[in-house]
Enzyme design. Structure first.
Site, mmCIF file in Angstrom:
data_model
loop_
_atom_site.group_PDB
_atom_site.id
_atom_site.type_symbol
_atom_site.label_atom_id
_atom_site.label_comp_id
_atom_site.label_asym_id
_atom_site.label_seq_id
_atom_site.Cartn_x
_atom_site.Cartn_y
_atom_site.Cartn_z
ATOM 1 N N ASP A 185 15.628 14.828 30.384
ATOM 2 C CA ASP A 185 17.042 14.790 30.008
ATOM 3 C C ASP A 185 17.866 14.944 31.278
ATOM 4 O OD1 ASP A 185 19.079 14.920 27.669
ATOM 5 O OD2 ASP A 185 19.698 16.525 29.023
ATOM 6 N N GLU A 202 21.947 15.428 32.857
ATOM 7 C CA GLU A 202 23.386 15.643 32.690
ATOM 8 C C GLU A 202 24.073 14.931 33.846
ATOM 9 O OE1 GLU A 202 24.578 16.902 30.017
ATOM 10 O OE2 GLU A 202 22.639 17.604 29.246
ATOM 11 N N HIS A 251 23.429 20.577 25.547
ATOM 12 C CA HIS A 251 23.946 19.750 26.639
ATOM 13 C C HIS A 251 23.646 20.352 28.007
ATOM 14 C CE1 HIS A 251 25.911 16.923 23.977
ATOM 15 N NE2 HIS A 251 26.469 17.927 23.324
ATOM 16 N N ASP A 267 17.779 20.686 26.475
ATOM 17 C CA ASP A 267 17.724 19.453 25.678
ATOM 18 C C ASP A 267 16.358 18.792 25.786
ATOM 19 O OD1 ASP A 267 20.317 20.088 25.210
ATOM 20 O OD2 ASP A 267 21.172 18.184 25.891
#
Length: 586
Positions: free
Chosen positions: A41, A43, A182, A187
């Site tokens: 994941d 960001e 998030h 995540d």
């Protein structure tokens, strides 16, 4: 950057052999319990990999339900974070200031991904950022297999059970131990639990291998097989993992489809995945009740058996080679003043085969441009007839034997020239036609030159194929051996243009005793009529291609295998490099 491993404290992580990033074809059949997944994941500062940058990476490596390691790090994007991103993720500019830049993180991340399947929720987003980072900083994107859990969820779960496939909704559905917030590592951990929940469900639709899992989640959902089709993959369970031919059979034991493969079991299993997109084949699979197989020594034997089985059964779902004995040939008629005729039964001296009558007629007409044979179809007695000469006589392209203006003896040189051209003893007619193309170009008659050029190129291809096939079919017995790539040999015994026996000499096995045994037990072939001595043209061409490529060696040949010295093959390069002879008018 934090890199965690599941090894006990004080114990160094066990090093695994390095594997390429892209799984091989053999590995695509790996059972799911043996597949290594890296659940990732990211960001970022926004939603576009072209304009935004990565701010955090979280990845979890798992296999067989066991966690193998984790990777987590903040990334300095080199810019301030937008307020909406700070509000969503809780990551501030101060937190990423001083963190490693993406160019420092990439090598470790790519090593962590090596040899694994990349898993992400809405994977296109994460993969887009990683690919862009690799391109920007001089790294080669390893192109790992990618699995999107959002797509997989939509393929496995009904809309009643999962109205939404957002990560938060799926995490609640499967009772994930970590809630997505998030943040990259959290995540990624939540996605691991979602992945394991989905893997428990895919068995209900007959998915047990990585290949089937990737097919289930692939983008082209309209091609997804039905549950019934997936369950039919049990038809492949009894097939061996060996080269050979497979036959799909219907409810009345009729043969629906014939195919060939280097691994029968894996190839047949692929018919029950979304990798098979041909509508007619998918319809065939829906009707199949059984799959039979014929194990072969190597790919050549399998290809020959496929041709023969298709010819024998004529399966309605096979499009090519259903009638290998049906073709068109150009042959001289047996009369006092022979002419070319298009026939379906090859005679000695004929050339072909052609897939359509139109192709045969075009080749015949091109030969008549250079050889003064008559083109009329009337039967002319040896002493001539009293008909009036046609326009071709006035053009100098026919001696008008129909009007008694040419005797059998005077007509014979034209017959001899046509025969010599077909047999490859004289390429003079081809040279004259090529000179005419050049002359038309010099006169700036470009359209006519292009037409002549294309017709001549087609004739050269047809004659080359015909002469090569006839030369091979003329050999009573030929034995070839091709390296199998592992130190052994693939062996074929060919008689009169047909495969009479096939075998292999594995690495370390002396090949000559194997060859002697194959030769002694080879099929007896009784030659027939025609230029190919009764052999199917497709089989002869298949054998010719095998003998002339791949480093095949001739072990025995009786009589010598030789092509005519003045054959059309000498003009092949001319046909291949033929280009427009000048600018075409508007």
């Amino acid at each position: 950057m934090v890199l965690l491993d599941s090894s006990p404290p004080g114990v160094l992580p066990r090093r695994r052999p390095a594997r390429p990033g892209q799984l091989s074809f053999d590995e695509l059949g790996t059972p799911l319990r043996e597949v290594t997944f890296v659940v990732l994941d990211l960001e970022t500062t926004g939603g576009s990999h072209r304009d935004d940058a990565i701010t955090e990476i979280g990845a979890v490596k798992v296999r067989g339900g066991e966690q193998l390691g984790e990777l987590a790090t903040l990334v300095d994007p080199g810019r301030g974070l937008p307020p909406q991103v700070v509000a969503l993720t809780g990551i501030t500019t101060a937190m990423v200031t001083g963190a490693p830049r993406i160019q420092a993180v990439l090598p470790t991340l790519l090593e962590f991904l090596s040899g694994a399947v990349l898993v992400a929720h809405n994977a296109a987003f994460d993969v887009g950022f990683l690919r862009a980072a690799c391109e920007q900083h001089g790294h080669t994107w390893p192109r790992p297999p990618v699995l999107c859990t959002a797509r997989l969820a939509r393929a496995v779960l009904s809309r009643d059970e999962a109205p939404s496939v957002r990560l938060g909704a799926l995490a609640r559905l499967f009772g994930a131990a970590t809630a997505p917030i998030h943040r990259a590592l959290a995540d990624a951990r939540a996605t691991v639990d979602v992945l394991h929940g989905l893997l428990e469900r895919v068995g209900n639709v007959g998915v047990q291998s990585l290949e089937e899992l990737l097919d289930l989640a692939r983008e082209s959902t309209p091609h997804r097989p039905t549950t019934e089709q997936r369950r039919k993959r049990v038809l492949a369970e009894s097939l061996p993992s060996a080269p050979g031919v497979y036959l799909f059979r219907g409810a009345r034991d009729e043969v629906l489809y014939v195919g060939t493969s280097g691994d029968l079991r894996r190839r047949v299993r692929s018919y029950f995945t979304s990798g098979e997109r041909r509508r007619r084949v998918r319809d065939m699979v829906a009707q199949a009740e059984r799959v039979d197989s014929v194990v072969c020594a190597h790919a050549l034997e399998a290809a020959v058996h496929e041709l023969r089985l298709i010819a024998g059964h004529q399966p309605r779902y096979n499009r090519r080679s259903r009638t290998p004995l049906r073709a068109w040939w150009v042959a001289l008629t047996a009369e006092a003043f022979p002419r070319f005729s298009v026939v379906t039964t090859p005679r000695d001296g004929a050339f072909g085969p052609f897939r359509s009558r139109q192709q045969a007629v075009a080749a015949m007409e091109t030969v008549l441009d250079a050889v003064p044979l008559r083109s009329c179809t009337q039967r002319i007695p040896a002493r001539g007839a009293a008909a009036s000469p046609c326009a071709l006589h006035e053009l100098g392209r026919c001696g008008a034997p129909c009007a008694g203006l040419q005797t059998v003896e005077e007509y014979a040189p034209a017959v001899a020239a046509a025969t010599a051209l077909v047999e490859g003893r004289d390429d003079g007619p081809l040279r004259r036609l090529a000179d005419e193309v050049a002359a038309l170009g010099e006169k700036q008659r470009y359209e006519a030159a292009v037409r002549r050029r294309d017709r001549l190129a087609g004739l050269i291809v047809a004659l080359t194929r015909s002469q090569r096939l006839a030369a091979l079919a003329a050999v009573d017995e030929l034995i070839g051996a091709r390296p199998d790539g592992t130190g052994g040999w693939e062996i074929a015994v060919i008689r009169c243009g047909r495969l009479a026996a096939a075998g292999v000499a594995r690495r370390g096995v002396p090949p000559m005793p194997v060859i002697d045994a194959l030769r002694a037990g080879a099929q007896t072939v009784i030659p027939g009529d025609g230029p190919l001595r009764g052999a199917p043209a497709e089989e002869v061409w298949l054998l010719h291609r095998w003998l002339s490529t791949g480093g095949t060696r001739l072990v025995h040949c009786e009589p010598a295998w030789a092509e005519p010295a003045r054959s059309a093959a000498a003009w092949t390069s001319w046909a291949e490099r033929a280009r427009p002879v000048g600018p075409l008018p508007d």
